[in-house]
Write an enzyme that holds these catalytic residues in place. Structure first.
Site, short mmCIF file in Angstrom:
data_model
loop_
_atom_site.label_atom_id
_atom_site.label_comp_id
_atom_site.label_asym_id
_atom_site.label_seq_id
_atom_site.Cartn_x
_atom_site.Cartn_y
_atom_site.Cartn_z
N ASP A 195 0.85 -1.20 0.00
CA ASP A 195 0.00 0.00 0.00
C ASP A 195 0.88 1.25 0.00
O ASP A 195 1.83 1.35 0.80
CB ASP A 195 -0.91 0.00 1.23
CG ASP A 195 -1.97 1.09 1.15
OD1 ASP A 195 -3.02 0.83 0.55
OD2 ASP A 195 -1.72 2.19 1.69
N ASN B 152 -3.04 12.91 -3.52
CA ASN B 152 -4.19 13.34 -4.32
C ASN B 152 -4.66 14.73 -3.92
O ASN B 152 -4.96 15.59 -4.77
CB ASN B 152 -5.34 12.34 -4.18
CG ASN B 152 -5.27 11.22 -5.19
OD1 ASN B 152 -4.65 11.36 -6.24
ND2 ASN B 152 -5.87 10.09 -4.88
N GLU C 93 -4.98 2.37 -3.98
CA GLU C 93 -3.51 2.42 -3.96
C GLU C 93 -2.91 1.14 -3.39
O GLU C 93 -1.73 1.09 -3.04
CB GLU C 93 -3.03 3.62 -3.13
CG GLU C 93 -3.30 3.56 -1.64
CD GLU C 93 -4.68 4.10 -1.25
OE1 GLU C 93 -4.85 4.44 -0.07
OE2 GLU C 93 -5.57 4.19 -2.11
N ASP D 128 -2.75 9.63 -10.30
CA ASP D 128 -2.74 8.52 -11.27
C ASP D 128 -1.34 8.28 -11.80
O ASP D 128 -0.92 7.13 -12.01
CB ASP D 128 -3.69 8.84 -12.43
CG ASP D 128 -5.15 8.75 -12.03
OD1 ASP D 128 -5.44 8.21 -10.95
OD2 ASP D 128 -6.00 9.22 -12.81
#
Length: 311
Positions: free
Chosen positions: A191, A199, A234, A208
């Site tokens: 992760d 973000n 993620e 992205d």
């Protein structure tokens, strides 16, 4: 005996057949195949100028032709290949009628030289070859299209690695192989740390880009037999066939350190990731194995992130 006499005597049989024909060729032969008479239509069909009276009908046929068979009661079909003066072979279709001790050959106005037949067959063969090639081409295109669809169904569109659907199918297969053959299998859940902050700070487009860069980096660091995919958001999963937990830990640590040193354009500082590892147990199934790897991942998160933990 002349053809006209035969027509008069057997008019009911023959006229019924002639009523649907025109420009037919007529030949009268005996049981040995000797020609007793013929009409102009026959001469035109086979390209002769004079009547071949007293010649055997079989002598006019090509060596490639079937010979005439003589039916006893009913008429039968003919497909004869005539050899005209040794210059050409002509295929003519017709019928043979038994008439007492004689036979009447009735040829349709259907002539085709042997060379023309070969040309037609060659063209037909070319057409069949072309159709076969087109079918093969279509089959290849269909196979490629099916492969593309299958790949799309099993691939995460953003990162290009396996998606969860594919992972769920493959991990079941790997578990079965490991348990059946008593070989090790390790699973690693990965992760990206503080991805929400990335973000929020840089926007989803940059987020992205981070996911793609992260996935590409790991793909370069694993073996060909290893299975790597995006499990959601993620979170990623790494399946290591025939790998004990200590070797899986070494591989995960190497990947973690490489990730920590990544420089991603537009991102200040380096990204890090947490790793949760587990090895298959004899009692495991898909759910229990992944659940334990997930729990190991959350342990790594609780203990400060950017680390590998084993359960």
């Amino acid at each position: 005996m002349k053809i006209s006499e035969i027509l008069e005597k057997y008019n009911e049989k023959i006229i019924l057949y002639f009523s649907k024909l025109s420009n037919t060729g007529l030949v009268l032969i005996d049981k040995k195949g000797k020609i007793l008479d013929c009409n102009r239509g026959f001469l035109e069909l086979v390209g002769l100028k004079d009547k071949p009276i007293n010649h055997n009908i079989n002598n006019l046929l090509s060596k490639n032709s079937e010979k005439i068979s003589f039916p006893e009661n009913v008429f039968s079909k003919l497909n004869l290949l005539f050899d005209v003066l040794g210059e050409a072979e002509i295929l003519i279709k017709g019928y043979i009628f038994p008439c007492d001790e004689l036979y009447l050959l009735v040829f349709e106005q259907h002539r085709l030289t042997y060379n023309e037949l070969i040309v037609k067959m060659s063209k037909l063969n070319d057409q069949i070859v072309n159709i076969t090639r087109e079918l093969e081409k279509k089959n290849i295109q269909l196979s490629e299209a099916l492969s593309t669809v299958k790949r799309m169904m099993n691939t995460d569109p953003l990162t290009g690695v396996f998606n969860r659907r594919a992972i769920d199918k493959m991990i079941g297969r790997e578990i079965s192989l490991a348990l059946r053959h008593k070989i090790p299998l390790s699973v690693v859940m990965i992760d990206i740390d503080f991805f929400k902050k990335i973000n929020d700070t840089y926007g989803h487009e940059k987020g992205d880009y981070v996911l793609k860069s992260f996935a590409n980096k790991i793909k370069k660091l694993i073996r060909k037999e290893d299975i790597f995919g995006r499990y959601g958001g993620e979170e990623f999963i790494l399946i290591l066939p025939n790998t004990k937990i200590d070797n899986a830990y070494q591989a995960s640590e190497r990947i973690r350190q490489k990730i920590e040193k990544m420089n991603i354009k537009g991102i200040q500082g380096n990204i890090t990731a947490s790793f949760g590892l587990t090895e298959i147990l004899p009692t495991d199934n898909e759910n229990s194995l992944i659940k334990r790897a997930d729990e190991a991942l959350y342990l790594a998160k609780r203990r400060g992130r950017n680390r590998c933990e084993i359960l």
